[in-house]
Design a protein around this motif. Structure first.
Motif, short mmCIF file in Angstrom:
data_model
loop_
_atom_site.label_atom_id
_atom_site.label_comp_id
_atom_site.label_asym_id
_atom_site.label_seq_id
_atom_site.Cartn_x
_atom_site.Cartn_y
_atom_site.Cartn_z
N LEU A 67 -8.48 103.15 63.51
CA LEU A 67 -7.77 103.58 62.32
C LEU A 67 -6.86 104.73 62.71
O LEU A 67 -7.32 105.69 63.35
N THR A 68 -5.58 104.63 62.38
CA THR A 68 -4.65 105.73 62.59
C THR A 68 -4.34 106.33 61.22
O THR A 68 -3.86 105.63 60.33
N ARG A 69 -4.67 107.59 61.11
CA ARG A 69 -4.47 108.31 59.84
C ARG A 69 -3.92 109.68 60.20
O ARG A 69 -4.47 110.39 61.04
N GLU A 70 -2.80 110.05 59.56
CA GLU A 70 -2.14 111.33 59.82
C GLU A 70 -1.86 111.50 61.31
O GLU A 70 -2.12 112.55 61.90
N LYS B 12 -10.06 108.02 51.46
CA LYS B 12 -10.04 108.81 52.71
C LYS B 12 -9.97 107.92 53.94
O LYS B 12 -9.64 108.38 55.03
N ASP B 13 -10.29 106.62 53.77
CA ASP B 13 -10.26 105.67 54.88
C ASP B 13 -8.95 104.89 54.95
O ASP B 13 -8.80 103.98 55.75
N GLU B 14 -8.00 105.24 54.10
CA GLU B 14 -6.70 104.56 54.11
C GLU B 14 -5.92 104.91 55.37
O GLU B 14 -6.07 105.99 55.92
N GLY B 15 -5.10 103.96 55.81
CA GLY B 15 -4.27 104.19 56.99
C GLY B 15 -3.91 102.88 57.65
O GLY B 15 -3.98 101.81 57.05
N SER C 238 -1.61 97.83 57.46
CA SER C 238 -1.66 99.05 56.66
C SER C 238 -2.57 98.79 55.46
O SER C 238 -2.40 97.80 54.75
#
Length: 161
Positions: free
Chosen positions: A54-57, A97-100, A121
């Motif tokens: 997962l890529t987040r921020e 919080k797990d979005e990405g 996405s």
């Protein structure tokens, strides 16, 4: 070098390079759990290494796999089902919080070939429920068999439609 050996080596290299292609990565919700379906070609007999991340921020978080080390925060929340040409990852208690951007990446064990991957996405409010797509998405052969059976039964007058 014997031409037969050269040809065999060439075919082996071509088989390895084709055996890891990710054909699709889809996401859906099962109750409160995220389900990622990573479909891939499997034309090699060599083991396929994989990684879900997962890529987040702009930061990559390894969720599950045989390549990278999964982050501690995800170890107790993930579960994998693997078949011949699909790997299905479940992430329990999916929240915003797990979005990405989720990635499924494949490698052939012991081969220098570049990794093959797909991204999807995922936003919680945009996810569809899996119940409506899972049967058709996982295996369409049962549906084809059912349709063929109905037409055969209709042709022999067992079923009237």
């Amino acid at each position: 070098m014997n031409p037969a050996i050269g040809l065999a080596l060439l075919l082996a290299v071509l088989q390895v390079s084709r055996g890891q292609k990710v054909t699709s990565l889809t996401a859906c919700l099962v109750n409160q759990n995220l389900r990622l379906d990573c479909r891939h070609e499997n034309t090699t007999t060599l083991p396929i290494q994989y990684e879900f991340s997962l890529t987040r921020e702009k930061k990559k978080h390894v969720l599950f796999g045989t390549v990278g080390v999964p982050e501690h925060a995800y170890r107790s929340r993930t579960n994998l089902t693997s078949n011949y040409n699909i790997k299905v990852l479940y992430l329990a208690n999916f929240t915003t919080k797990d979005e990405g951007t989720y990635t499924c990446e494949l490698h052939i064990s012991g081969q220098p070939s570049s990794p093959n991957y797909r991204n999807v996405s995922v936003l919680r409010d945009k996810l569809v429920k899996c119940e409506g797509i899972s049967l058709l998405a996982q295996n369409t052969s049962w549906l084809l068999l059912l349709l063929l059976s109905l037409s055969l039964l209709q042709a022999t007058d067992f079923v009237s439609l």
